[in-house]
Every structure is written in structure tokens, then in C-alpha cells.
Design an enzyme around this catalytic site. Structure first.
Site, PDB file in Angstrom:
ATOM      1  N   CYS A  30     -11.227   2.634  -0.559  1.00 33.71           N
ATOM      2  CA  CYS A  30      -9.850   3.015  -0.250  1.00 33.71           C
ATOM      3  C   CYS A  30      -9.541   2.293   1.049  1.00 33.71           C
ATOM      4  O   CYS A  30     -10.351   2.337   1.991  1.00 33.71           O
ATOM      5  CB  CYS A  30      -9.723   4.527  -0.069  1.00 33.71           C
ATOM      6  SG  CYS A  30      -8.129   5.023   0.623  1.00 33.71           S
ATOM      7  N   CYS A  70      -4.265  -1.623  -2.246  1.00 32.45           N
ATOM      8  CA  CYS A  70      -4.440  -0.186  -2.422  1.00 32.45           C
ATOM      9  C   CYS A  70      -5.272  -0.007  -3.687  1.00 32.45           C
ATOM     10  O   CYS A  70      -4.886  -0.504  -4.760  1.00 32.45           O
ATOM     11  CB  CYS A  70      -3.064   0.456  -2.588  1.00 32.45           C
ATOM     12  SG  CYS A  70      -3.080   2.209  -3.010  1.00 32.45           S
ATOM     13  N   GLU A  95      -3.784   9.739   7.514  1.00 28.95           N
ATOM     14  CA  GLU A  95      -2.326   9.575   7.651  1.00 28.95           C
ATOM     15  C   GLU A  95      -1.777  10.486   8.751  1.00 28.95           C
ATOM     16  O   GLU A  95      -0.789  10.165   9.401  1.00 28.95           O
ATOM     17  CB  GLU A  95      -1.623   9.875   6.320  1.00 28.95           C
ATOM     18  CG  GLU A  95      -1.848   8.817   5.234  1.00 28.95           C
ATOM     19  CD  GLU A  95      -0.782   7.703   5.225  1.00 28.95           C
ATOM     20  OE1 GLU A  95       0.377   7.990   5.538  1.00 28.95           O
ATOM     21  OE2 GLU A  95      -1.143   6.552   4.916  1.00 28.95           O
ATOM     22  N   HIS A 120      -7.654   2.873   3.376  1.00 30.87           N
ATOM     23  CA  HIS A 120      -7.499   3.712   4.566  1.00 30.87           C
ATOM     24  C   HIS A 120      -8.853   3.978   5.267  1.00 30.87           C
ATOM     25  O   HIS A 120      -8.892   4.257   6.458  1.00 30.87           O
ATOM     26  CB  HIS A 120      -6.945   5.093   4.187  1.00 30.87           C
ATOM     27  CG  HIS A 120      -5.478   5.142   3.963  1.00 30.87           C
ATOM     28  ND1 HIS A 120      -4.844   4.497   2.925  1.00 30.87           N
ATOM     29  CD2 HIS A 120      -4.502   5.809   4.636  1.00 30.87           C
ATOM     30  CE1 HIS A 120      -3.549   4.756   2.968  1.00 30.87           C
ATOM     31  NE2 HIS A 120      -3.313   5.550   3.995  1.00 30.87           N
ATOM     32  N   ASP A 156       0.867  -1.191   0.000  1.00 27.11           N
ATOM     33  CA  ASP A 156       0.000   0.000   0.000  1.00 27.11           C
ATOM     34  C   ASP A 156       0.894   1.229   0.000  1.00 27.11           C
ATOM     35  O   ASP A 156       2.078   1.159   0.350  1.00 27.11           O
ATOM     36  CB  ASP A 156      -0.905   0.021   1.243  1.00 27.11           C
ATOM     37  CG  ASP A 156      -1.874   1.206   1.212  1.00 27.11           C
ATOM     38  OD1 ASP A 156      -2.595   1.358   0.211  1.00 27.11           O
ATOM     39  OD2 ASP A 156      -1.892   1.998   2.178  1.00 27.11           O
ATOM     40  N   SER A 157       0.303   2.362  -0.384  1.00 25.78           N
ATOM     41  CA  SER A 157       1.044   3.620  -0.337  1.00 25.78           C
ATOM     42  C   SER A 157       1.454   3.955   1.102  1.00 25.78           C
ATOM     43  O   SER A 157       2.419   4.681   1.310  1.00 25.78           O
ATOM     44  CB  SER A 157       0.171   4.740  -0.893  1.00 25.78           C
ATOM     45  OG  SER A 157      -0.995   4.856  -0.102  1.00 25.78           O
TER      46      SER A 157
HETATM   47  N1  DGL Z   1      -5.080   3.153   0.555  1.00 22.49           N
HETATM   48  C1  DGL Z   1      -5.064   3.654  -0.793  1.00 22.49           C
HETATM   49  C2  DGL Z   1      -6.278   3.155  -1.560  1.00 22.49           C
HETATM   50  O1  DGL Z   1      -6.851   2.148  -1.250  1.00 22.49           O
HETATM   51  C3  DGL Z   1      -5.015   5.141  -0.982  1.00 22.49           C
HETATM   52  C4  DGL Z   1      -3.976   5.884  -0.342  1.00 22.49           C
HETATM   53  C5  DGL Z   1      -3.368   7.045  -1.058  1.00 22.49           C
HETATM   54  O2  DGL Z   1      -4.018   7.966  -1.557  1.00 22.49           O
HETATM   55  O3  DGL Z   1      -2.177   6.992  -1.035  1.00 22.49           O
HETATM   56  O4  DGL Z   1      -6.621   3.763  -2.546  1.00 22.49           O
END
Ligand code: DGL
Length: 279
Positions: A193, A74, A159, A195, A11-12
Site C-alpha cells: 500500500c 495505489c 491519513e 501509504h 492515488d486515493s
Molecule cells: N494507497 C492506497 C494503496 O496503495 C490505499 C489507500 C486507501 O485505502 O485508500 O492501496
């Protein structure tokens, strides 16, 4: 004896830890290697070529670590980089390895959870712009109408650890209202997402009680379990000592502290310099 390796989970930043939690719960026998590219997160607002480049670097790193299978946990990376990696890079880099994403397995089941045939997608700008959910849903549930809303500030808020604070209320309400304004019939909201599960309490607070909320962790874990039954040649290449190792491209102490919120238990990470990803 055949060499085995861990399942790579990428993931990012922290979001993929919500997926890793479900993978470890559902398939605890396997070894996992997690990489959060926190030093370069968020990805959601970045261009196609940047997201593709960063994601490909991570995939190569996982392969170098001996992972036969990598999950892009992600949505943004799955939306922007997965297809090119699968079609153009994998045959050249490691034709027997596999890279899987989170969008297709989600689209495969999402239509079963709506009664009205109207679903709402909350995601990063990158995922929304790619139209990946609209395209995938058209394959599996062509009769379902997909409404999308980009939430550009949600990942930065999460974050930064502000997801439970009052600042988050404003943006959660604003983006939810914009999504629901597209159709009063929407009865299912997908947190597209990885997150966003951290914002679920606030999302539920601002959502009418009759709307359902879907998160991806258990869906992705169920899909992987089925995939490994269908692909014994891959399953036999996976390490089965039940270990989980974490890497971050940013500060491990901060990753461990915040990561525990996403993973739901203790995280002990090691640092991987971003430069080490650049071949
Ligand atoms: N967790 C990432 C997703 O599912 C997004 C995070 C980001 O924008 O870096 O899209």
C-alpha cells in the site's frame, strides 16, 4: 508538432506521493500531474464497483488534462479497477493512451528478494481480498508462497497523521504478528500500500531484524523507465519540462501540509471539486 502531456499519477489520497517521489527522482525530465482523491479516501474498505467508478472518473480527468499515460499509484485501485479499465474502457475512451498499475511491476521483481521462498504482503482489505498479488506472483514466481494480511486501520491512522503516535503501535504489532503467524519462514515483507512507507520505522521496530522490508516507489520508477525505453511511441508523447503539479479533491492547505511528509519536499496543490470528476 505532436502534442505532449504530463504523466498522470493517481492515488486515493497521499500514498501515491511516495511513488511520485521515486518517479521524479528517477525520471526528473518528465512533467507530472498528481491527483489525490482525499475527499473520498480511504478506498481500501470500499466495494469493487465504487473503487472502479472513482478510479475511472480520475482516469477520464487525467485524459481530459492531456495525460497520455496514467499510473495508478495505489494498490487498491490497481487491484480492483485496472484490469477493467485497460480491457473495457481504454479501447473506447482513448485507445492510444495507457493506464499502468503498481502490482504487476512489484510482482515481477519480488521473488528475487526472498531466500526462503515465503513472502508476506501487508495491504488494504481491498487489495488482499482481490488476491491480485497471489495471482501475479503465480505468473512470475510460481515457487514462491505468498502470505497476506489486511491492515484495515493503517491508512486511516496515516491519513489522520497518527502514524508516529502510540496508537499506531498497537495496530502495527497486531497485524505484523498475524502475518508472521502464517509462516515463520517469511523473510520478505512487502508494504503493498503506497501509504505504508510512513509506518516503516514502526514496522521495523516490531519486526525481527532478519526480515527484509520492500517498498514500491523505486520498483515502480524502475519499471516505468524500462517501459518508456520499450515504448518510444509513448515516450515521445510525454512533456519534458520537469514540472510537477498537484491536485486534491479535499482541502489544499491540509494536503500541502501532510503531503510534504509523503513527498519529502514542498507540495503546493490546487483543489479539484469531486463533482468535477463526475462526468
Ligand atoms: N494507497 C492506497 C494503496 O496503495 C490505499 C489507500 C486507501 O485505502 O485508500 O492501496
Amino acid at each position: 508538432m505532436m502534442r505532449t502531456g504530463p504523466i498522470g499519477v493517481f492515488d486515493s489520497g497521499y500514498g501515491g506521493l511516495t511513488v511520485l517521489r521515486s518517479l521524479v527522482d528517477r525520471l526528473p525530465q518528465y512533467d507530472y500531474l498528481y491527483l489525490g482523491d482525499n475527499a473520498r479516501a480511504p478506498y481500501g474498505h470500499r466495494s469493487f464497483s465504487t473503487i472502479y467508478e472513482y478510479t475511472l472518473q480520475a482516469v477520464k480527468w487525467f485524459f481530459d488534462q492531456g495525460c497520455p499515460l496514467v499510473i495508478l499509484a495505489c494498490n487498491t485501485a490497481s487491484a480492483k479497477a485496472l484490469r477493467t479499465i485497460q480491457q473495457e474502457d481504454l479501447p473506447r475512451l482513448a485507445p492510444d493512451n495507457r493506464v499502468l498499475g503498481v502490482i504487476r511491476p512489484t510482482a515481477e521483481v519480488m521473488g528475487h528478494h526472498t531466500d526462503t521462498g515465503h513472502v508476506g504482503i501487508l495491504a488494504t482489505p481491498g487489495t488482499v481480498q482481490s488476491d491480485s498479488y497471489v495471482l501475479e506472483m503465480a505468473k512470475f514466481f510460481p515457487e514462491v508462497k505468498v502470505h497476506q494480511q489486511a491492515c484495515p486501520l493503517w491508512v486511516p491512522l496515516i491519513e489522520q497523521g497518527e502514524h508516529a503516535g502510540p496508537g499506531a503501535d498497537y495496530f502495527v504489532k497486531k497485524d505484523l504478528d498475524a502475518l508472521l503467524a502464517q509462516s515463520a519462514d517469511t523473510d520478505l515483507i512487502l508494504l503493498a500500500c503506497t501509504h505504508y512507507p510512513l509506518l516503516e520505522p514502526k514496522i521495523r521496530q516490531y519486526l525481527p531484524a532478519d526480515k527484509k522490508v520492500l517498498t514500491q516507489g523505486t520498483i515502480v520508477a524502475g519499471s516505468l523507465a524500462e517501459y518508456l525505453v520499450r515504448h518510444p511511441e509513448m515516450e515521445s508523447r510525454l512533456g519534458k519540462s520537469g514540472t510537477v503539479r498537484f491536485y486534491t479533491t479535499d482541502d489544499p492547505a491540509s494536503f500541502d501540509r501532510k503531503g510534504a511528509l509523503f513527498f519529502g519536499s514542498t507540495v503546493r496543490s490546487e483543489q479539484l471539486a469531486s463533482e468535477a470528476l463526475i462526468h
